[in-house]
Write a protein that holds these residues in place. Structure first.
Motif, PDB file in Angstrom:
ATOM      1  N   LEU A  98       0.789  -1.058  -0.144  1.00 13.37           N
ATOM      2  CA  LEU A  98       0.097  -0.029  -0.191  1.00 13.37           C
ATOM      3  C   LEU A  98       0.895   1.199  -0.056  1.00 13.37           C
ATOM      4  CD1 LEU A  98      -2.304  -1.092   2.811  1.00 13.37           C
ATOM      5  CD2 LEU A  98      -2.670  -1.156   0.588  1.00 13.37           C
ATOM      6  N   GLN A  99       0.785   2.181  -0.943  1.00  8.48           N
ATOM      7  CA  GLN A  99       1.514   3.348  -1.057  1.00  8.48           C
ATOM      8  C   GLN A  99       0.680   4.540  -1.215  1.00  8.48           C
ATOM      9  OE1 GLN A  99       3.443   6.531  -2.499  1.00  8.48           O
ATOM     10  NE2 GLN A  99       2.640   5.293  -4.422  1.00  8.48           N
ATOM     11  N   ASN A 100       0.821   5.611  -0.434  1.00 10.86           N
ATOM     12  CA  ASN A 100       0.363   6.826  -0.593  1.00 10.86           C
ATOM     13  C   ASN A 100       1.204   8.025  -0.337  1.00 10.86           C
ATOM     14  OD1 ASN A 100      -0.093   6.612   2.036  1.00 10.86           O
ATOM     15  ND2 ASN A 100      -1.869   7.967   2.121  1.00 10.86           N
ATOM     16  N   LEU A 101       2.488   7.996  -0.438  1.00  9.44           N
ATOM     17  CA  LEU A 101       3.347   8.947  -0.411  1.00  9.44           C
ATOM     18  C   LEU A 101       3.313   9.928  -1.589  1.00  9.44           C
ATOM     19  CD1 LEU A 101       6.667   6.709   0.276  1.00  9.44           C
ATOM     20  CD2 LEU A 101       5.262   7.689   1.959  1.00  9.44           C
ATOM     21  N   ARG A 102       4.078  11.004  -1.630  1.00  7.52           N
ATOM     22  CA  ARG A 102       3.862  12.135  -2.448  1.00  7.52           C
ATOM     23  C   ARG A 102       3.924  11.406  -3.508  1.00  7.52           C
ATOM     24  NH1 ARG A 102       7.771  14.028   1.073  1.00  7.52           N
ATOM     25  NH2 ARG A 102       9.514  13.763  -0.605  1.00  7.52           N
ATOM     26  N   ARG A 108      11.012   7.644  -7.492  1.00  8.61           N
ATOM     27  CA  ARG A 108      12.187   7.882  -7.607  1.00  8.61           C
ATOM     28  C   ARG A 108      13.053   7.196  -6.709  1.00  8.61           C
ATOM     29  NH1 ARG A 108       8.924  12.901  -7.616  1.00  8.61           N
ATOM     30  NH2 ARG A 108       9.362  13.436  -5.467  1.00  8.61           N
ATOM     31  N   CYS A 109      12.434   6.591  -5.794  1.00 14.49           N
ATOM     32  CA  CYS A 109      13.575   5.833  -4.761  1.00 14.49           C
ATOM     33  C   CYS A 109      13.489   4.412  -5.200  1.00 14.49           C
ATOM     34  CB  CYS A 109      12.797   6.260  -3.214  1.00 14.49           C
ATOM     35  SG  CYS A 109      12.705   7.554  -2.606  1.00 14.49           S
ATOM     36  N   GLY A 110      12.970   3.982  -6.220  1.00 12.09           N
ATOM     37  CA  GLY A 110      13.074   2.670  -6.774  1.00 12.09           C
ATOM     38  C   GLY A 110      12.068   1.679  -6.116  1.00 12.09           C
ATOM     39  N   VAL A 111      11.115   1.959  -5.419  1.00  9.57           N
ATOM     40  CA  VAL A 111      10.191   1.132  -4.896  1.00  9.57           C
ATOM     41  C   VAL A 111       8.735   1.654  -5.226  1.00  9.57           C
ATOM     42  CG1 VAL A 111      11.372   0.465  -2.824  1.00  9.57           C
ATOM     43  CG2 VAL A 111       9.898   2.666  -2.763  1.00  9.57           C
ATOM     44  N   GLY A 112       8.452   2.029  -6.446  1.00 13.13           N
ATOM     45  CA  GLY A 112       7.411   2.567  -7.209  1.00 13.13           C
ATOM     46  C   GLY A 112       6.607   1.075  -7.541  1.00 13.13           C
ATOM     47  N   GLN A 113       5.172   1.402  -7.979  1.00 17.94           N
ATOM     48  CA  GLN A 113       4.590   0.356  -8.460  1.00 17.94           C
ATOM     49  C   GLN A 113       5.005  -0.245  -9.598  1.00 17.94           C
ATOM     50  OE1 GLN A 113       0.564   1.276 -10.526  1.00 17.94           O
ATOM     51  NE2 GLN A 113      -0.360   0.639  -8.407  1.00 17.94           N
ATOM     52  N   LEU A 123       2.902  -9.776  -7.240  1.00 16.27           N
ATOM     53  CA  LEU A 123       2.672  -8.917  -6.077  1.00 16.27           C
ATOM     54  C   LEU A 123       1.564  -8.030  -6.245  1.00 16.27           C
ATOM     55  CD1 LEU A 123       3.796  -7.235  -3.642  1.00 16.27           C
ATOM     56  CD2 LEU A 123       4.917  -5.758  -5.119  1.00 16.27           C
ATOM     57  N   VAL A 124       0.833  -7.734  -5.308  1.00 15.11           N
ATOM     58  CA  VAL A 124      -0.668  -6.874  -5.601  1.00 15.11           C
ATOM     59  C   VAL A 124       0.029  -5.633  -5.109  1.00 15.11           C
ATOM     60  CG1 VAL A 124      -2.793  -6.216  -4.875  1.00 15.11           C
ATOM     61  CG2 VAL A 124      -2.150  -8.712  -5.434  1.00 15.11           C
ATOM     62  N   TYR A 125       0.077  -4.699  -5.962  1.00 10.89           N
ATOM     63  CA  TYR A 125       0.677  -3.143  -5.321  1.00 10.89           C
ATOM     64  C   TYR A 125      -0.428  -2.161  -5.395  1.00 10.89           C
ATOM     65  CZ  TYR A 125       4.361   0.578  -4.839  1.00 10.89           C
ATOM     66  OH  TYR A 125       5.027   1.499  -4.341  1.00 10.89           O
ATOM     67  N   CYS A 126      -0.731  -1.696  -4.655  1.00  9.24           N
ATOM     68  CA  CYS A 126      -1.952  -0.383  -4.550  1.00  9.24           C
ATOM     69  C   CYS A 126      -1.465   1.011  -4.237  1.00  9.24           C
ATOM     70  CB  CYS A 126      -2.999  -0.741  -3.676  1.00  9.24           C
ATOM     71  SG  CYS A 126      -4.531   0.516  -3.676  1.00  9.24           S
ATOM     72  N   ASP A 127      -1.631   1.836  -5.247  1.00 16.13           N
ATOM     73  CA  ASP A 127      -1.229   3.207  -5.086  1.00 16.13           C
ATOM     74  C   ASP A 127      -2.585   3.967  -4.481  1.00 16.13           C
ATOM     75  OD1 ASP A 127       1.528   3.439  -5.723  1.00 16.13           O
ATOM     76  OD2 ASP A 127       1.074   3.829  -7.909  1.00 16.13           O
ATOM     77  N   LEU A 128      -2.534   4.676  -3.732  1.00 10.06           N
ATOM     78  CA  LEU A 128      -3.765   5.489  -3.260  1.00 10.06           C
ATOM     79  C   LEU A 128      -3.019   6.985  -3.380  1.00 10.06           C
ATOM     80  CD1 LEU A 128      -3.124   2.999  -0.962  1.00 10.06           C
ATOM     81  CD2 LEU A 128      -4.969   4.110  -0.075  1.00 10.06           C
ATOM     82  N   GLY A 129      -3.775   7.774  -4.332  1.00 11.58           N
ATOM     83  CA  GLY A 129      -3.371   9.041  -5.054  1.00 11.58           C
ATOM     84  C   GLY A 129      -4.278   9.958  -4.538  1.00 11.58           C
TER      85      GLY A 129
END
Length: 391
Positions: A98-102, A108-113, A123-129
């Motif tokens: 689960l990811q809701n960073l800026r 940019r940090c190499g751990v994006g979706q 992997l199930v990768y969820c972006d919360l924008g």
């Protein structure tokens, strides 16, 4: 937690989230039995660690509410070694991210979706924008108040004199819930295909989804939602009415219910009044109907009318303050509140109550009774990955 109330036991979720939407999604996973590892900045931690008054554990109430039952590790994502270590942790052990960073920061940090799902296709990768993916505003950050404004929620709420925000951060909570729904659906798909998924949700889209009924209504009538305070649309009675000691909500969606209400308060004469003879006339003359009803309701207490009107089968509820709700026998009867035991102190032990997951399995309530983690409390599980990333 029992096996029955921990259907997600054995699942590992990595939460790169802060504030409300991402942490709320992580909280739901944790309450359902998943191991949720919360990734926090070592310098500041989750933003909500500084929002509002502290509770008996020394944490803010909002942080405790969104994060009990989780583990916390600190990761400096601006450090190449620690970013590689986090990527390794995800690829090696995670079922869900689960990811809701800026916007753009995780990439940019190499751990994006796209990076993580390429490295681990299952992997199930969820972006919360904030504003969703696509369009000129996709890169902008956002909070619930902005989305209540953007989506029309605030403009349709309040009184004729002023719009108002819904007091609960509804777009945050809904985005968190949609993230969980999307991730669980993707996991179900993975069980059939062995392939993971990139899941995307946003505050704006969740807010628009909440306005579904009003979007359809506008297209049918050309009329915008009218700010009505406690008065609801479509039918009347459907409002907050003054009793002797406070407000009560009454909703009569049918002629039958209106008849039961009138008989319960000894105002059968209203049934033959041409202003109130059918749903259309009652809605058109809602202010006059409210005046007639309150002339009776103001003479007795809320508890009295709860008995009399409720026993007649008419939908009725007191309008509570939050503390009244917490102490109400019905809230206690269903066990929705839980106490998190405080650490011993000179002032004695005090329990901090928080809300449990509003779901039961086989009549058992899901949820943890442990407090939220201290910053970096579980760094020991991350240390081996950092050491390996240094090689």
């Amino acid at each position: 937690m029992s096996v029955v109330t921990s259907p997600l036991a054995g699942m590992r979720v990595i939460e790169m989230g802060s504030s409300v939407a991402g942490p709320y999604a992580g909280w739901v996973f944790a309450q359902l039995g998943a191991e949720v590892i919360k990734v926090e900045d070592p310098r500041t931690g989750d933003a909500t660690r500084t929002w509002g008054p502290r509770n008996v554990h020394g944490e803010t109430a909002i942080f405790e509410t969104m994060n009990n039952g989780k583990k916390s590790i600190t990761v400096d994502l601006s450090d190449a070694v620690e970013s590689r270590a986090l990527a390794d942790l995800i690829v090696t052990t995670a079922d869900v991210v689960l990811q809701n960073l800026r916007p753009g920061f995780a990439e940019r940090c190499g751990v994006g979706q796209s990076q993580m799902t390429a490295a681990k296709p299952e992997l199930v990768y969820c972006d919360l924008g904030a504003y969703g993916k696509g369009g000129d505003m996709a890169h902008l950050p956002g909070y619930d108040p902005l989305m209540q404004g953007f989506t029309g929620i605030a403009e349709g709420t309040g009184t004729e004199h002023s719009p108002a925000r819904v007091v609960a951060p509804v777009t945050d909570f809904m985005t968190g819930m949609w993230a969980v729904i999307g991730a669980l659906a993707a996991l179900q798909g993975r069980a059939r295909t062995a392939a993971g998924s990139a899941v995307d949700v946003s505050l704006m889209e969740s807010g628009i989804a909440l306005m579904t009924m009003f979007v359809s209504s506008f297209q049918s009538t050309g009329q915008r939602p009218t700010r009505r305070g406690l008065q609801g649309p479509l039918v009347s009675p459907n409002d907050g009415y003054q009793a002797e000691d406070g407000l009560i909500m009454i909703v009569c969606g049918t002629n039958s219910l209106f008849g039961k209400l009138c008989r319960a308060i000894n105002r059968e004469d209203l049934l033959n009044d041409p202003l109130f003879v059918d749903p259309d006339t009652r809605l058109l003359n809602a202010p006059a109907l409210k005046e007639e009803l309150e002339s009776v309701l103001q003479t007795r207490s809320r508890a009295h009318w709860m008995d009399v009107i409720g026993d007649a089968g008419v939908p009725i509820s007191p309008v509570h303050h939050v503390d009244e709700m917490m102490q109400h026998p019905q809230a206690k009867a269903v066990g929705i509140m839980q106490s998190l035991q405080a650490e011993p102190s000179q002032d004695g032990d005090h329990d901090f109550e928080t809300v449990r997951l509003p779901v039961r399995f086989q009549q058992e309530r899901a949820g943890y009774d442990t407090k939220g983690p201290t910053l970096g409390e579980h760094n020991a599980l991350f240390t081996p990955f950092v050491e390996r990333a240094k090689l």
